[in-house]
Design a protein around this motif. Sequence first.
Motif, PDB file in Angstrom:
ATOM      1  N   TYR A 137      26.978  26.392 -10.349  1.00 23.32           N
ATOM      2  CA  TYR A 137      25.874  26.856  -9.517  1.00 23.32           C
ATOM      3  C   TYR A 137      24.526  26.668 -10.187  1.00 23.32           C
ATOM      4  N   TRP A 138      23.489  26.809  -9.386  1.00 24.18           N
ATOM      5  CA  TRP A 138      22.115  26.873  -9.907  1.00 24.18           C
ATOM      6  C   TRP A 138      21.437  28.026  -9.191  1.00 24.18           C
ATOM      7  N   ASP A 139      20.546  28.696  -9.885  1.00 23.37           N
ATOM      8  CA  ASP A 139      19.773  29.787  -9.298  1.00 23.37           C
ATOM      9  C   ASP A 139      18.503  29.242  -8.680  1.00 23.37           C
ATOM     10  N   LYS A 140      18.235  29.656  -7.460  1.00 25.80           N
ATOM     11  CA  LYS A 140      16.964  29.313  -6.822  1.00 25.80           C
ATOM     12  C   LYS A 140      15.844  30.089  -7.518  1.00 25.80           C
ATOM     13  N   PRO A 141      14.611  29.628  -7.407  1.00 26.20           N
ATOM     14  CA  PRO A 141      13.498  30.401  -7.978  1.00 26.20           C
ATOM     15  C   PRO A 141      13.463  31.800  -7.347  1.00 26.20           C
ATOM     16  N   GLU A 142      13.199  32.795  -8.146  1.00 26.70           N
ATOM     17  CA  GLU A 142      13.212  34.184  -7.661  1.00 26.70           C
ATOM     18  C   GLU A 142      12.270  34.389  -6.483  1.00 26.70           C
ATOM     19  N   SER A 143      11.191  33.617  -6.418  1.00 26.31           N
ATOM     20  CA  SER A 143      10.244  33.746  -5.303  1.00 26.31           C
ATOM     21  C   SER A 143      10.885  33.361  -3.965  1.00 26.31           C
ATOM     22  N   GLU A 144      12.000  32.626  -3.996  1.00 37.25           N
ATOM     23  CA  GLU A 144      12.689  32.202  -2.769  1.00 37.25           C
ATOM     24  C   GLU A 144      13.861  33.112  -2.398  1.00 37.25           C
ATOM     25  N   TRP A 145      14.175  34.100  -3.228  1.00 39.58           N
ATOM     26  CA  TRP A 145      15.316  34.966  -2.951  1.00 39.58           C
ATOM     27  C   TRP A 145      15.068  35.785  -1.692  1.00 39.58           C
ATOM     28  N   PRO A 146      16.064  35.897  -0.831  1.00 36.59           N
ATOM     29  CA  PRO A 146      15.887  36.696   0.394  1.00 36.59           C
ATOM     30  C   PRO A 146      15.810  38.185   0.059  1.00 36.59           C
ATOM     31  N   ARG A 147      14.938  38.869   0.767  1.00 39.21           N
ATOM     32  CA  ARG A 147      14.732  40.306   0.524  1.00 39.21           C
ATOM     33  C   ARG A 147      14.889  41.085   1.816  1.00 39.21           C
ATOM     34  N   ASN A 148      15.367  42.300   1.692  1.00 36.49           N
ATOM     35  CA  ASN A 148      15.412  43.242   2.805  1.00 36.49           C
ATOM     36  C   ASN A 148      14.015  43.807   3.010  1.00 36.49           C
ATOM     37  N   PRO A 149      13.746  44.457   4.147  1.00 38.39           N
ATOM     38  CA  PRO A 149      12.421  45.046   4.385  1.00 38.39           C
ATOM     39  C   PRO A 149      11.972  46.006   3.282  1.00 38.39           C
ATOM     40  N   ASP A 150      12.931  46.674   2.621  1.00 42.23           N
ATOM     41  CA  ASP A 150      12.568  47.607   1.540  1.00 42.23           C
ATOM     42  C   ASP A 150      12.352  46.904   0.198  1.00 42.23           C
ATOM     43  N   SER A 152      14.618  45.176  -1.510  1.00 41.94           N
ATOM     44  CA  SER A 152      15.860  44.964  -2.257  1.00 41.94           C
ATOM     45  C   SER A 152      16.429  43.580  -1.940  1.00 41.94           C
ATOM     46  N   LEU A 153      17.248  43.093  -2.826  1.00 46.42           N
ATOM     47  CA  LEU A 153      17.854  41.781  -2.685  1.00 46.42           C
ATOM     48  C   LEU A 153      18.795  41.751  -1.488  1.00 46.42           C
ATOM     49  N   ALA A 154      18.712  40.693  -0.693  1.00 52.38           N
ATOM     50  CA  ALA A 154      19.560  40.530   0.487  1.00 52.38           C
ATOM     51  C   ALA A 154      20.452  39.314   0.281  1.00 52.38           C
ATOM     52  N   MET A 155      21.538  39.499  -0.471  1.00 51.65           N
ATOM     53  CA  MET A 155      22.448  38.375  -0.705  1.00 51.65           C
ATOM     54  C   MET A 155      23.136  37.978   0.589  1.00 51.65           C
ATOM     55  N   VAL A 156      23.322  36.696   0.755  1.00 47.24           N
ATOM     56  CA  VAL A 156      23.958  36.142   1.944  1.00 47.24           C
ATOM     57  C   VAL A 156      25.003  35.119   1.493  1.00 47.24           C
ATOM     58  N   THR A 157      25.839  34.696   2.393  1.00 46.84           N
ATOM     59  CA  THR A 157      26.757  33.593   2.130  1.00 46.84           C
ATOM     60  C   THR A 157      26.748  32.696   3.356  1.00 46.84           C
ATOM     61  N   ARG A 158      26.227  31.496   3.138  1.00 44.49           N
ATOM     62  CA  ARG A 158      26.190  30.474   4.185  1.00 44.49           C
ATOM     63  C   ARG A 158      26.859  29.222   3.643  1.00 44.49           C
ATOM     64  N   ARG A 159      27.281  28.351   4.550  1.00 44.23           N
ATOM     65  CA  ARG A 159      27.863  27.073   4.154  1.00 44.23           C
ATOM     66  C   ARG A 159      26.799  26.240   3.451  1.00 44.23           C
ATOM     67  N   LEU A 160      27.142  25.670   2.324  1.00 43.38           N
ATOM     68  CA  LEU A 160      26.225  24.804   1.594  1.00 43.38           C
ATOM     69  C   LEU A 160      26.293  23.393   2.172  1.00 43.38           C
ATOM     70  N   ASP A 161      25.137  22.810   2.440  1.00 41.50           N
ATOM     71  CA  ASP A 161      25.034  21.447   2.945  1.00 41.50           C
ATOM     72  C   ASP A 161      25.233  20.484   1.771  1.00 41.50           C
ATOM     73  N   LEU A 162      26.449  19.967   1.625  1.00 36.73           N
ATOM     74  CA  LEU A 162      26.763  19.086   0.497  1.00 36.73           C
ATOM     75  C   LEU A 162      26.009  17.768   0.573  1.00 36.73           C
ATOM     76  N   ASP A 163      25.839  17.218   1.779  1.00 36.67           N
ATOM     77  CA  ASP A 163      25.067  15.972   1.912  1.00 36.67           C
ATOM     78  C   ASP A 163      23.624  16.198   1.488  1.00 36.67           C
ATOM     79  N   GLY A 164      23.068  17.337   1.875  1.00 38.83           N
ATOM     80  CA  GLY A 164      21.703  17.668   1.461  1.00 38.83           C
ATOM     81  C   GLY A 164      21.601  17.829  -0.048  1.00 38.83           C
ATOM     82  N   LEU A 165      22.627  18.421  -0.654  1.00 36.84           N
ATOM     83  CA  LEU A 165      22.640  18.570  -2.107  1.00 36.84           C
ATOM     84  C   LEU A 165      22.666  17.205  -2.774  1.00 36.84           C
ATOM     85  N   LEU A 166      23.501  16.304  -2.301  1.00 35.60           N
ATOM     86  CA  LEU A 166      23.587  14.970  -2.892  1.00 35.60           C
ATOM     87  C   LEU A 166      22.293  14.181  -2.760  1.00 35.60           C
ATOM     88  N   LYS A 167      21.478  14.477  -1.761  1.00 29.49           N
ATOM     89  CA  LYS A 167      20.194  13.797  -1.588  1.00 29.49           C
ATOM     90  C   LYS A 167      19.248  14.080  -2.765  1.00 29.49           C
TER      91      LYS A 167
END
Length: 171
Positions: A137-150, A152-167
């Motif tokens: 894995y790689w960590d996204k920049p903290e400024s891009e981390w999703p946050r809840n209205p309060d 706090s960190l809002a972790m999610v799990t979505r399908r990773l676009d492998l073709d986009g990663l290879l680009k």
Amino acid sequence: MSAAATSATAFSPVAAGTRIGHVHLKVADLQRSIAFYSGVLGFEVQQYYGDQAAFLSAGGYHHHIGLNTWESRGGSPPPRGTTGLFHTAFLYPSRKDLADALRRLIAAGYPLSGASDHGVSEALYLDDPDGNGVELYWDKPESEWPRNPDGSLAMVTRRLDLDGLLKELEG
């Protein structure tokens, strides 16, 4: 709760700079594991300990991964429903480096068991030849981390676009 668990909460948290320095795995076949961790993933063998152990790293560190057959030569993975290691996680410095890991896996014909965008990171999941879970894995920049209205960190799990990663490897 046990007395030990209760007293442990009285201590201050571990130092923020603390990190996991290496993982040491029991494997059934040392050469097969080296072929995976070095040949497929690209970690470099730093040292052999006879024919029973090897130490591998990224960038010449003494070792990030220890592999041994001291108690496991010819063994099988632990059965489902038992405790033990869920997976090791290898943090890549950039998205492009994670894309290179994916390219290596594809070139080796090595199967993924999953690929997720967690909002805070992007991860590839697979099993090593002994059935040990591996996360790349790689960590996204903290400024891009999703946050809840309060805030706090809002972790999610979505399908990773492998073709986009290879680009990431283009240009």
